[in-house]
Design a protein around this motif. Sequence first.
Motif, short mmCIF file in Angstrom:
data_model
loop_
_atom_site.label_atom_id
_atom_site.label_comp_id
_atom_site.label_asym_id
_atom_site.label_seq_id
_atom_site.Cartn_x
_atom_site.Cartn_y
_atom_site.Cartn_z
N ALA A 154 -33.76 28.89 21.90
CA ALA A 154 -32.55 28.38 22.57
C ALA A 154 -32.90 27.35 23.63
CB ALA A 154 -31.75 29.54 23.16
N ALA A 155 -33.99 27.59 24.37
CA ALA A 155 -34.36 26.65 25.42
C ALA A 155 -34.77 25.30 24.81
CB ALA A 155 -35.51 27.22 26.26
N MET A 156 -35.47 25.35 23.68
CA MET A 156 -35.85 24.10 23.03
C MET A 156 -34.62 23.39 22.46
SD MET A 156 -38.92 23.68 23.63
CE MET A 156 -39.69 24.79 24.80
N ALA A 157 -33.68 24.19 21.98
CA ALA A 157 -32.40 23.62 21.52
C ALA A 157 -31.73 22.90 22.68
CB ALA A 157 -31.49 24.72 20.97
N GLY A 158 -31.70 23.59 23.82
CA GLY A 158 -31.10 22.98 25.00
C GLY A 158 -31.83 21.71 25.40
N GLY A 173 -23.29 25.70 25.95
CA GLY A 173 -22.79 26.44 24.80
C GLY A 173 -23.87 27.08 23.95
N LEU A 174 -25.11 27.15 24.44
CA LEU A 174 -26.18 27.75 23.65
C LEU A 174 -25.82 29.19 23.28
CD1 LEU A 174 -29.22 26.53 25.79
CD2 LEU A 174 -28.45 25.57 23.63
N LEU A 233 -29.84 32.44 30.05
CA LEU A 233 -31.21 32.58 30.53
C LEU A 233 -32.06 31.42 30.02
CD1 LEU A 233 -32.00 36.41 30.22
CD2 LEU A 233 -31.39 35.13 32.25
N ALA A 234 -31.85 31.05 28.75
CA ALA A 234 -32.61 29.94 28.17
C ALA A 234 -32.32 28.66 28.93
CB ALA A 234 -32.27 29.78 26.69
N LEU A 235 -31.07 28.49 29.28
CA LEU A 235 -30.68 27.30 30.04
C LEU A 235 -31.37 27.30 31.41
CD1 LEU A 235 -28.71 25.04 29.37
CD2 LEU A 235 -27.00 26.23 30.73
N ALA A 236 -31.43 28.47 32.02
CA ALA A 236 -32.11 28.59 33.31
C ALA A 236 -33.60 28.29 33.15
CB ALA A 236 -31.91 29.98 33.89
N ALA A 237 -34.19 28.77 32.05
CA ALA A 237 -35.61 28.49 31.79
C ALA A 237 -35.83 27.00 31.64
CB ALA A 237 -36.07 29.23 30.53
N LEU A 238 -34.87 26.34 30.97
CA LEU A 238 -34.97 24.90 30.77
C LEU A 238 -34.93 24.16 32.12
CD1 LEU A 238 -34.87 22.49 28.78
CD2 LEU A 238 -32.40 22.71 28.78
N ARG A 246 -39.07 20.07 30.67
CA ARG A 246 -40.29 19.69 29.98
C ARG A 246 -40.77 20.85 29.13
NH1 ARG A 246 -39.34 16.69 33.76
NH2 ARG A 246 -40.12 14.57 34.00
N PRO A 247 -41.32 20.55 27.93
CA PRO A 247 -41.62 21.64 26.99
C PRO A 247 -42.57 22.70 27.53
CG PRO A 247 -41.73 19.52 25.89
CD PRO A 247 -41.54 19.22 27.34
N LYS A 248 -43.70 22.30 28.11
CA LYS A 248 -44.69 23.32 28.46
C LYS A 248 -44.17 24.26 29.55
CE LYS A 248 -49.06 21.87 28.90
NZ LYS A 248 -50.12 21.42 29.81
N PRO A 249 -43.73 23.72 30.71
CA PRO A 249 -43.22 24.65 31.73
C PRO A 249 -42.03 25.47 31.26
CG PRO A 249 -43.18 22.37 32.54
CD PRO A 249 -43.72 22.33 31.17
N THR A 250 -41.19 24.89 30.38
CA THR A 250 -40.05 25.64 29.86
C THR A 250 -40.53 26.82 29.03
OG1 THR A 250 -38.75 23.63 29.82
CG2 THR A 250 -37.94 25.46 28.51
N LEU A 251 -41.55 26.57 28.20
CA LEU A 251 -42.11 27.64 27.38
C LEU A 251 -42.63 28.77 28.28
CD1 LEU A 251 -43.02 28.61 24.57
CD2 LEU A 251 -45.16 27.41 24.93
N LEU A 252 -43.33 28.39 29.35
CA LEU A 252 -43.86 29.40 30.27
C LEU A 252 -42.72 30.18 30.93
CD1 LEU A 252 -46.82 27.45 31.91
CD2 LEU A 252 -46.91 29.27 30.19
N ALA A 253 -41.65 29.45 31.31
CA ALA A 253 -40.51 30.12 31.93
C ALA A 253 -39.90 31.13 30.98
CB ALA A 253 -39.48 29.09 32.38
N CYS A 254 -39.80 30.77 29.69
CA CYS A 254 -39.26 31.70 28.69
C CYS A 254 -40.11 32.96 28.63
CB CYS A 254 -39.22 31.05 27.31
SG CYS A 254 -37.99 29.77 27.16
N PHE A 255 -41.44 32.78 28.64
CA PHE A 255 -42.31 33.96 28.61
C PHE A 255 -42.15 34.79 29.88
CE2 PHE A 255 -44.87 31.93 25.18
CZ PHE A 255 -44.79 32.99 24.30
#
Lengths: 324, 370
Positions: free
Chosen positions: A25-29, A41-42, A243-248, A254-263
């Motif tokens: 979802a974060a990558m979608a966002g 709307g994710l 939550l995904a939006l918040a991670a974004l 940016r992809p890498k920090p967003t990925l870390l935030a998701c984890f």
Amino acid sequence: MYEFFDLTLSVFASTIRLAIPLILAAMAGMMSERSGIVNVGLEGKMLMAAFAAAATAAVTNDAWVGLAAGIMVSVLLSLLHGVACITYNGNQVVSGMAINILAAGLAPTLANAWFNRGGQTPMLSADGRHTAIHLPGIETVGDIPVIGDVYRLLISGHNMLVYIAILTPFIVAWILYATRFGLRLRAAGENPHALDTAGVSVSSIRYRAQIGCGILCGIAGAYLATAQSAAFSQNMTAGRGYLALAALIFGRWRPKPTLLACFLFAFTDAVQIRLQGTVIPGIGIIPVQMIQALPYLLTILLLAGFIGKSEAPKAIGLPFVKDR
Amino acid sequence: MRIHHKIDLPGWMEYLLIPLLNLLLAFLLTSIVVFYAGENPFDVFASLFQGALGTVDGTGYTLYYATNFIFTGLAVAIAFHGGLFNIGGEGQAYIAGVGVLLACFWLDQFSWWVVLPAAMLSAAVFGGLWAFIPGWLQAKRGSHVVITTIMFNYLAAALINYLLVDVLIAPNQQSPQSQAIASDQHLPLLRDMLGFFGVESRFSPLNISFFLALFACFVFWLLVWKSKFGYELRVIEQGEKVAKYAGIPPARLVMTVMVISGIFASMVAINVIMGEQHRLIIEYTNGAGFVGIAVALMGRNHPVGIIAAAILFGALYQGGSELAFDFPGLSRDMIVVIQGLVVLFCGAMENIFKPSLARLVIYLRRQKGV
């Protein structure tokens, strides 16, 4: 010591499982917001995709047909968001909320009407679900202490969607930073007038970004309903889209920090599930509601603490109107 | 084509025709959903109408729900006037429930007309505070109010569920709900007053909070169009830079707007707890905060429009609650579909009809030779 290792391993394993929908979802966002379209709307897209995937998989008894249906419905909702925000220059946050409310009503309405199970879809058989895949060599490596456990629990034994989701951030990063389309997508989000001057249609780029966003949300929804669980149930996204939006945002788009935030969010979630009902020395049992609130509390703390100087795409949320 | 956006449509088009066209579109699409759900859309809407307005009790319930939606609609609308999107009305109203309950318990030997102002104040403090924190975070820390208010909804749910299950739960009670408030504190019901005029109504929970809601609309109008605060609001709606240029500190205004928004939402607790349920019940807000979004958008952020839209949604919720009896395949969730479509068409796609209407207006004016 070994007990602690076991515990850590199982928390990490559930972290991975819980991170999957967040990552997708974060990558979608990211696809949507880097092109300049805010996407609240994710949540709704995931929910609708979860329903479509579970309903289709239940009828066809095929998890992959379910996935296709989930992606299709999510892409349609993304295009609806596109029509409102790109073609009609509408308020993007309002459009996103509209999709969330619409999905929260539509999914249980159709589930009730078609399956008559109190807003749920029928339980899926093994064929209707994405089941665990065992990577080669599990028999030989699996017995080795530590390495074997890590291989068995963390690396192997997930379903196909998990592996797809893990690859997604790398694919999205490649698209954004290494392709011509990605350059244009970022330009649409930073400086659409420059893109327009260069003779590229901002609308077309933003619509394509919406489709990309829809595909990823579709996979996320299908994962929730046909891989993590075996049916659609009401409100099964439970705020993961937000939550995904918040991670974004926390990952500064940016992809890498967003990925870390998701984890990080997934880890908190895994810990909260593990904490439920356990007695903590000196405190006793923490009320389950307080523990469940942890991911939401973390979101607020993170956004409050670190987002003071966030660098959102410059043209985000602004409808593109050509200069005359 | 875009030039037509600049044309000022006549008021009746802008505030009446366009919302009605949008509503029609929403109903049309819902009919398609109903059709695919295997029911006849005409029967369903007839049943909705009958359930909502066909009886005195039904109408009473419709207005009772409308009372909630006026409050949450005003909450969303005042935030919109300040350029903010408060999605947290649900949580603010939920938290305010604790405020009302505490005031009622604290003043348990007094009757409703003493308790009501105290309960309103207490609700305002609780709900206002719950809205102040996201406002403060937005103003001082830059965390976007859309996300934080959503998170605060989840936090409110967790907090109150904990309070109801572990702290406030009534003795010998299985389901999570608080003790009842004293019967002296129940707000007067309109059915008792109507009985005086010979109108028979036995169940409707419509109470004097309805007049409170109408009064809140008047306060809203004063605030937005007749006060210095309202002027500042409309300046900040143009953007923070404009506000700074005009000497208005945006941070203070953002926090004030959020608190006022939270206070409007909090009054839902008065209507439900002192008016109908007489105790705090789990998830008592039942989505009213989200309905407020649709009501504010359809009512064009104006009190008169908000009253009309709130009554419409009151009717839909009342009619929808009885839908499942007549149509086993359908549930109240169908109303949420209409709600989502109204938000979509009145909020995000308000420009669908505008260009063609603007062209029509220009054409008609030319015909007249103006």
